[in-house]
Design a protein around this motif. Structure first.
Motif, PDB file in Angstrom:
ATOM      1  N   PHE A 160     -38.457  42.651  57.765  1.00 21.68           N
ATOM      2  CA  PHE A 160     -37.589  43.823  57.795  1.00 21.68           C
ATOM      3  C   PHE A 160     -38.289  45.019  57.167  1.00 21.68           C
ATOM      4  CE2 PHE A 160     -36.887  41.883  53.717  1.00 21.68           C
ATOM      5  CZ  PHE A 160     -36.689  42.931  52.828  1.00 21.68           C
ATOM      6  N   ALA A 161     -37.806  46.210  57.507  1.00 14.61           N
ATOM      7  CA  ALA A 161     -38.320  47.461  56.959  1.00 14.61           C
ATOM      8  C   ALA A 161     -37.208  48.145  56.183  1.00 14.61           C
ATOM      9  CB  ALA A 161     -38.832  48.377  58.067  1.00 14.61           C
ATOM     10  N   ALA A 162     -37.551  48.694  55.023  1.00 10.99           N
ATOM     11  CA  ALA A 162     -36.572  49.368  54.171  1.00 10.99           C
ATOM     12  C   ALA A 162     -37.190  50.621  53.574  1.00 10.99           C
ATOM     13  CB  ALA A 162     -36.084  48.438  53.062  1.00 10.99           C
ATOM     14  N   GLU A 163     -36.344  51.627  53.372  1.00 14.55           N
ATOM     15  CA  GLU A 163     -36.785  52.868  52.740  1.00 14.55           C
ATOM     16  C   GLU A 163     -36.821  52.662  51.222  1.00 14.55           C
ATOM     17  OE1 GLU A 163     -37.695  55.749  54.033  1.00 14.55           O
ATOM     18  OE2 GLU A 163     -37.389  55.254  56.146  1.00 14.55           O
ATOM     19  N   THR A 164     -38.022  52.739  50.648  1.00 12.10           N
ATOM     20  CA  THR A 164     -38.176  52.561  49.205  1.00 12.10           C
ATOM     21  C   THR A 164     -38.351  53.913  48.536  1.00 12.10           C
ATOM     22  OG1 THR A 164     -40.569  52.281  49.451  1.00 12.10           O
ATOM     23  CG2 THR A 164     -39.220  50.292  49.511  1.00 12.10           C
TER      24      THR A 164
ATOM     25  N   SER B 172     -33.521  49.206  57.592  1.00  9.73           N
ATOM     26  CA  SER B 172     -33.466  50.071  58.764  1.00  9.73           C
ATOM     27  C   SER B 172     -33.796  49.316  60.046  1.00  9.73           C
ATOM     28  CB  SER B 172     -34.423  51.245  58.602  1.00  9.73           C
ATOM     29  OG  SER B 172     -35.753  50.782  58.368  1.00  9.73           O
ATOM     30  N   GLN B 173     -34.756  48.400  59.979  1.00 12.49           N
ATOM     31  CA  GLN B 173     -35.163  47.625  61.143  1.00 12.49           C
ATOM     32  C   GLN B 173     -35.546  46.223  60.694  1.00 12.49           C
ATOM     33  OE1 GLN B 173     -38.236  50.544  62.174  1.00 12.49           O
ATOM     34  NE2 GLN B 173     -37.278  50.828  64.177  1.00 12.49           N
ATOM     35  N   PHE B 174     -35.592  45.299  61.638  1.00 11.61           N
ATOM     36  CA  PHE B 174     -35.970  43.939  61.301  1.00 11.61           C
ATOM     37  C   PHE B 174     -36.596  43.282  62.515  1.00 11.61           C
ATOM     38  CE2 PHE B 174     -31.856  43.435  63.251  1.00 11.61           C
ATOM     39  CZ  PHE B 174     -31.913  42.214  63.917  1.00 11.61           C
ATOM     40  N   GLY B 175     -37.183  42.102  62.302  1.00  9.67           N
ATOM     41  CA  GLY B 175     -37.800  41.345  63.376  1.00  9.67           C
ATOM     42  C   GLY B 175     -37.929  39.894  63.000  1.00  9.67           C
ATOM     43  N   GLY B 176     -38.284  39.076  63.983  1.00 11.01           N
ATOM     44  CA  GLY B 176     -38.385  37.641  63.747  1.00 11.01           C
ATOM     45  C   GLY B 176     -39.798  37.131  63.692  1.00 11.01           C
TER      46      GLY B 176
ATOM     47  N   PRO C 297     -42.462  43.193  63.312  1.00  8.76           N
ATOM     48  CA  PRO C 297     -41.542  43.121  62.164  1.00  8.76           C
ATOM     49  C   PRO C 297     -40.414  44.147  62.219  1.00  8.76           C
ATOM     50  CG  PRO C 297     -43.567  44.185  61.526  1.00  8.76           C
ATOM     51  CD  PRO C 297     -43.773  43.724  62.925  1.00  8.76           C
ATOM     52  N   THR C 298     -40.516  45.145  63.068  1.00  9.97           N
ATOM     53  CA  THR C 298     -39.477  46.191  63.167  1.00  9.97           C
ATOM     54  C   THR C 298     -39.011  46.338  64.602  1.00  9.97           C
ATOM     55  OG1 THR C 298     -41.200  47.890  63.409  1.00  9.97           O
ATOM     56  CG2 THR C 298     -40.435  47.422  61.169  1.00  9.97           C
ATOM     57  N   GLU C 299     -38.848  45.218  65.282  1.00 11.54           N
ATOM     58  CA  GLU C 299     -38.494  45.253  66.706  1.00 11.54           C
ATOM     59  C   GLU C 299     -37.040  45.617  66.948  1.00 11.54           C
ATOM     60  OE1 GLU C 299     -38.835  42.314  70.651  1.00 11.54           O
ATOM     61  OE2 GLU C 299     -39.340  41.578  68.642  1.00 11.54           O
ATOM     62  N   PHE C 300     -36.159  45.262  66.023  1.00 10.68           N
ATOM     63  CA  PHE C 300     -34.718  45.455  66.233  1.00 10.68           C
ATOM     64  C   PHE C 300     -34.137  46.370  65.166  1.00 10.68           C
ATOM     65  CE2 PHE C 300     -35.978  41.155  67.534  1.00 10.68           C
ATOM     66  CZ  PHE C 300     -35.701  41.211  68.885  1.00 10.68           C
ATOM     67  N   THR C 301     -33.039  47.041  65.529  1.00 10.82           N
ATOM     68  CA  THR C 301     -32.349  47.935  64.607  1.00 10.82           C
ATOM     69  C   THR C 301     -31.360  47.147  63.765  1.00 10.82           C
ATOM     70  OG1 THR C 301     -32.551  49.737  66.207  1.00 10.82           O
ATOM     71  CG2 THR C 301     -30.955  50.020  64.428  1.00 10.82           C
ATOM     72  N   ALA C 302     -31.263  47.508  62.491  1.00 10.61           N
ATOM     73  CA  ALA C 302     -30.344  46.808  61.588  1.00 10.61           C
ATOM     74  C   ALA C 302     -28.917  46.884  62.123  1.00 10.61           C
ATOM     75  CB  ALA C 302     -30.423  47.420  60.196  1.00 10.61           C
ATOM     76  N   GLY C 303     -28.203  45.737  62.076  1.00  6.47           N
ATOM     77  CA  GLY C 303     -26.832  45.658  62.575  1.00  6.47           C
ATOM     78  C   GLY C 303     -26.726  45.085  63.967  1.00  6.47           C
ATOM     79  N   ALA C 304     -27.855  44.970  64.684  1.00  7.19           N
ATOM     80  CA  ALA C 304     -27.854  44.410  66.036  1.00  7.19           C
ATOM     81  C   ALA C 304     -28.234  42.933  65.978  1.00  7.19           C
ATOM     82  CB  ALA C 304     -28.822  45.174  66.926  1.00  7.19           C
ATOM     83  N   VAL C 305     -27.733  42.175  66.943  1.00  7.69           N
ATOM     84  CA  VAL C 305     -28.052  40.749  67.045  1.00  7.69           C
ATOM     85  C   VAL C 305     -29.315  40.610  67.891  1.00  7.69           C
ATOM     86  CG1 VAL C 305     -27.283  38.481  67.801  1.00  7.69           C
ATOM     87  CG2 VAL C 305     -25.646  40.094  66.809  1.00  7.69           C
ATOM     88  N   ALA C 306     -30.344  39.986  67.323  1.00  9.31           N
ATOM     89  CA  ALA C 306     -31.629  39.827  68.014  1.00  9.31           C
ATOM     90  C   ALA C 306     -31.704  38.440  68.627  1.00  9.31           C
ATOM     91  CB  ALA C 306     -32.771  40.037  67.035  1.00  9.31           C
ATOM     92  N   GLU C 307     -32.074  38.391  69.920  1.00 10.37           N
ATOM     93  CA  GLU C 307     -32.276  37.125  70.618  1.00 10.37           C
ATOM     94  C   GLU C 307     -33.740  36.725  70.445  1.00 10.37           C
ATOM     95  OE1 GLU C 307     -30.000  35.337  72.049  1.00 10.37           O
ATOM     96  OE2 GLU C 307     -28.326  36.782  71.925  1.00 10.37           O
TER      97      GLU C 307
END
Length: 385
Positions: free
Chosen positions: A152-156, A101-105, A110-120
Motif C-alpha cells: 500500500f501507499a500512504a502520505e507520510t 491512498s492506493q494498494f496492491g497485491g 504495489p499501487t494498482e488499486f484505489t483505497a476503498g475498492a475491492v481488488a480481484e
C-alpha cells in the motif's frame, strides 16, 4: 563618463546582481545537503530536498497474518489493519496516523488499486483496503505459509530528525578516525610551510646560479597531477622502509603541497620592501636573521593563506589516504571511515553522505573563518607592485 578615473561605473548594479546570483548558485547544493542530512532516508529516496516541507507518498508492505484466518461460508478470510504490522510500525513509529491512498497485491504493482475498492487478485482471491488501513483478504483456498503480503501507499508527513547524525557520530571507531585525521593534517600542514618558507626566501632574496631555473621548475610542478606520482612514490616509500604509515603520508602531502607553497610565498616575499632587508644586512644581519626577524613576520598573511589551502586539502583528502595509510581500522581517517564503513561500496545512502559531509567540514570551517582575513592578502601576493 564611465572611463574617468574616480567615477563610479553605471554597471555597478549588474556586478552586484551577478555576485548575488553566483553566491546563491553556490549555496543551493549546500542547502540541499543540509536539509537532506536531517531527513528520513526513505523520504530522501522518494522526493528531492526542495519537497521536504510537504508530505511524501511512500510504499509499504504489511503481512496478513495466517493466525488471524477464519472460514466463513467456505471462504477463508483474514482481517486486520496494515498500520498494525510490526514492519510498518518500525518504519513509521508508534502512533502514526496515516491514510492509505492506493494498494496492491504484489510487489510488481504495489499501487494498482484505489483505497476503498475491492481488488480481484489471482486464484480467486480478493483484497479490500480502506483509507483507514483496515483490510479484508479473502481466498477460496486456505492461505499458505505465514500469510499473504499487502502492499500500500500512504502520505507520510515531513520527517526531520537527528538519526543520521547519531549514526555518524556514534559509529564504531569514528573517534579514532577523527584523531587520525588530526594526526595526518596538522603535520602535513606545518612541514611544507616550514620547508617552503626557507625555499621561498632563497628564491626571492638570495643570488645563486640556477635560481631562475628553479623558479621555472616550481611553476611547472604546479600543473603536474598528483595521480602520476602516487604509485612511484609509494614504491619509493616501501624501499626506504616507511611504506604505508603516517610518516609516509606526511611526506607525500609535503611533496604535493610544496610547489604551491613555494610559489605563493616567493611571490609575497619578493614584494616586501627592499630597503628594510638591505638596511638589516648593512647593520650586519645574516640571511637567517633577516629571514626569522623580518621576512617571516611580514609574510604571515601568505603563510596563513597557504595554511588554509593545505589544511582543507589534507583534511578532506581520500585518495592519498587510501594509498599511503594502512587499511586497518586503527589507521583510518574520517574520509576513509565514512567511505568504507558508513556508505559502503555503492555510496547510495544520501542521508548519511550529507550528514558525514557536514560533520567532516566542521573543523575546516573553523580554521577558514579564523584565518579568512589573511586569505585574500595572501592570494594577491605579487600581483601589484
Amino acid at each position: 563618463m564611465d572611463n574617468i578615473a574616480g567615477t563610479k561605473s553605471s554597471l555597478t548594479w549588474a556586478v552586484n546582481i551577478t555576485v548575488v546570483a553566483l553566491v546563491l548558485i553556490w549555496l543551493i547544493p549546500t542547502v540541499g545537503l543540509l536539509v537532506s542530512s536531517f531527513r528520513d532516508r526513505d523520504q530522501i529516496t522518494q522526493s528531492g530536498w526542495w519537497n521536504s516541507p510537504f508530505a511524501v507518498e511512500q510504499t509499504f508492505r504489511a503481512r496478513a497474518q495466517k493466525a488471524d484466518m477464519v472460514e466463513r461460508d467456505g471462504v477463508f478470510v483474514i482481517e486486520g489493519n496494515v498500520f498494525a504490522d510490526a514492519d510498518v510500525v518500525e518504519a513509521l513509529g508508534e502512533g502514526a496516523s496515516l491514510t492509505v491512498s492506493q494498494f496492491g497485491g504484489s510487489s510488481r504493482a504495489p499501487t494498482e488499486f484505489t483505497a476503498g475498492a475491492v481488488a480481484e487478485l489471482k486464484r480467486g482471491q480478493t483484497l479490500l483496503v480502506e483509507p483507514s488501513g483496515d483490510f479484508v483478504f479473502t481466498s477460496p483456498d486456505e492461505f499458505k505459509r505465514s500469510g499473504p503480503r499487502v502492499y500500500f501507499a500512504a502520505e507520510t508527513p515531513p520527517d526531520f530528525n537527528l538519526a543520521n547524525y547519531r549514526q555518524v557520530l556514534t559509529s564504531d571507531g569514528m573517534d579514532v578516525a577523527f584523531i587520525n585525521t588530526l594526526t595526518v593534517t596538522i603535520p602535513a600542514t606545518v612541514i611544507p610551510i616550514l620547508i617552503a618558507a626557507f625555499a621561498a626566501y632563497a628564491l626571492a632574496w638570495m643570488e645563486f646560479p640556477g635560481r631562475g631555473l628553479l623558479i621555472a621548475t616550481v611553476v611547472g610542478l604546479l600543473v603536474v597531477p598528483l595521480q602520476l606520482a602516487l604509485v612511484p612514490l609509494l614504491n619509493l616509500h616501501n624501499q626506504v622502509g616507511i611504506g604505508q604509515s603516517f610518516v609516509g603520508i606526511w611526506l607525500a602531502h609535503t611533496g604535493f603541497g610544496l610547489p604551491l607553497a613555494i610559489y605563493l610565498l616567493r611571490n609575497y616575499m619578493v614584494g616586501l620592501p627592499r630597503d628594510i632587508i638591505e638596511s638589516a644586512k648593512v647593520d650586519g644581519a645574516t640571511d637567517f636573521q633577516v629571514f626569522t626577524k623580518i621576512v617571516l613576520p611580514l609574510s604571515f598573511p601568505a603563510l596563513a593563506s597557504f595554511a588554509i589551502f593545505q589544511f582543507l586539502w589534507t583534511w578532506n583528502d581520500l585518495l592519498v589516504a587510501k594509498v599511503f595509510l594502512p587499511s586497518n581500522d586503527a589507521s583510518k581517517v574520517m574520509t576513509v571511515k565514512i567511505a568504507d564503513d558508513l556508505l559502503g561500496s555503492k555510496g547510495g545512502d544520501w542521508g548519511i553522505l550529507a550528514t558525514a559531509a557536514f560533520v567532516s567540514i566542521a573543523v575546516p570551517l573553523l580554521v577558514f573563518f579564523t584565518m579568512q582575513r589573511y586569505l585574500v592578502r595572501g592570494l594577491l601576493a605579487g600581483s601589484v607592485k
